[in-house]
Design an enzyme around this catalytic site. Sequence first.
Site, PDB file in Angstrom:
ATOM      1  CE  LYS A  53      -1.702   2.783   3.016  1.00 43.90           C
ATOM      2  NZ  LYS A  53      -1.696   4.064   2.253  1.00 43.90           N
TER       3      LYS A  53
ATOM      4  CD  GLU B  14      12.408   5.611   9.389  1.00 39.95           C
ATOM      5  OE1 GLU B  14      12.392   6.533  10.239  1.00 39.95           O
ATOM      6  OE2 GLU B  14      12.214   5.796   8.196  1.00 39.95           O
TER       7      GLU B  14
ATOM      8  CB  CYS C 134      12.982   9.878   8.490  1.00 41.48           C
ATOM      9  SG  CYS C 134      13.709   8.659   7.397  1.00 41.48           S
TER      10      CYS C 134
ATOM     11  CD  GLU D 105      10.275  13.289  11.445  1.00 36.99           C
ATOM     12  OE1 GLU D 105      11.241  12.875  10.803  1.00 36.99           O
ATOM     13  OE2 GLU D 105       9.270  12.602  11.690  1.00 36.99           O
TER      14      GLU D 105
END
Length: 397
Positions: free
Chosen positions: A170, A245, A279, A380
């Site tokens: 997906k 992650e 990231c 973040e």
Amino acid sequence: MKDYLKFYIDGEWVDPVQPRTLDIEDPATEEMFARISIGSKADVDRAVAAAKAAFPAFAATSVDYRAGLLEKIAAAYQKRLPEIAEAISAEMGAPMWLANAAQAPAGLGHYAAMANIVRNFKFEELQGSTLIRKEAIGVCGFITPWNWPANQIACKVAPAIAAGCTMVLKPSEIAPLDAMILAEIMHEAGVPKGVFNLVNGDGPGVGQALSSHPDVDMMSFTGSTRAGVLVAQASAPTVKRVAQELGGKSANIVLPDADLKKAVGGGVMQMMLNTGQSCNAPSRMFVPRGLQDQAKAIAKAAAEAVKVQMPREAERGAIGPISNANQWHKVQSLIQQGIDEGATLVAGGPGRPEGLNRGYFARPTVFADVTNDMTIAREEIFGPVLAILPYDTEEEA
């Protein structure tokens, strides 16, 4: 408007069980340019059944066969590189120079490298009188993000094929088009039916169904912490393995004897790459307290030198838009929080850069005098925003 309304299941392009569509937006223009189908549990059931049926035979194939298959995928991928780069640029806003230099080739690298790695991998190893055998885990469900789409898909798909696993992918519904090209590549390369399946959709409709499916043996997810929690919760009742992650807030520690201009200036540029949507972007820069003023001046000059341009026209080194409206608003909110919580705004700030009145463009922004209790030091941001934090000793840093 291009339509990509089918899913790739059991080696064929098939219609969704329940027709429902989603328009794909170009973040540089805010215009819809493509349309995909949004899947449901019924589509996931069909894809997982195909993967489950294909698993025994594929898991039994030889290492040489799977390595050769990866080489065929890499060769087919190589031929489609320009098309993949165009798709990535349109769907998530990467400047064409970056899409051609890194976004598209990063995916290619994983398939090519994995072909070599698997040939030398020890699937069996004798420890004393015990034989340790590493076997394919089974059907894998993959949910991938929009920021480095081809790379993040390849990070999951290439090792799964190498190990002899079958899979259902997906991709992000924000950036699904490069994945559709990949499905065509898999078909051209002769990947056996049912080994690779693709169902487009959102988290609640497809991600949830995939994570909770009793015939999925492992889930691999890359994305937000919020969604990662949902994947883990949905996977728990069937005790499937889960690999996640969930981004980061990477630290860049500038030591007292560093070349300050090179370290700070280079750190700013590295952080701004891909519009800060990586990231591993070094989004917290730690600088000795006594060098803060110098660092501020260097960072200001570096940030103000970053050009923000339309992806198709961008010069090398320029950045493009934030990938979507929700993310743009999040970045704007966090920039304002940085100001409100007392950080020193060194460069940039809220709003769009001058001359760009539409599209999800953000100003390259640098904050200094940031402390660890501030939101911008902890969250973040995932945009072109750098936080500089002072420190007194290396141990403290």
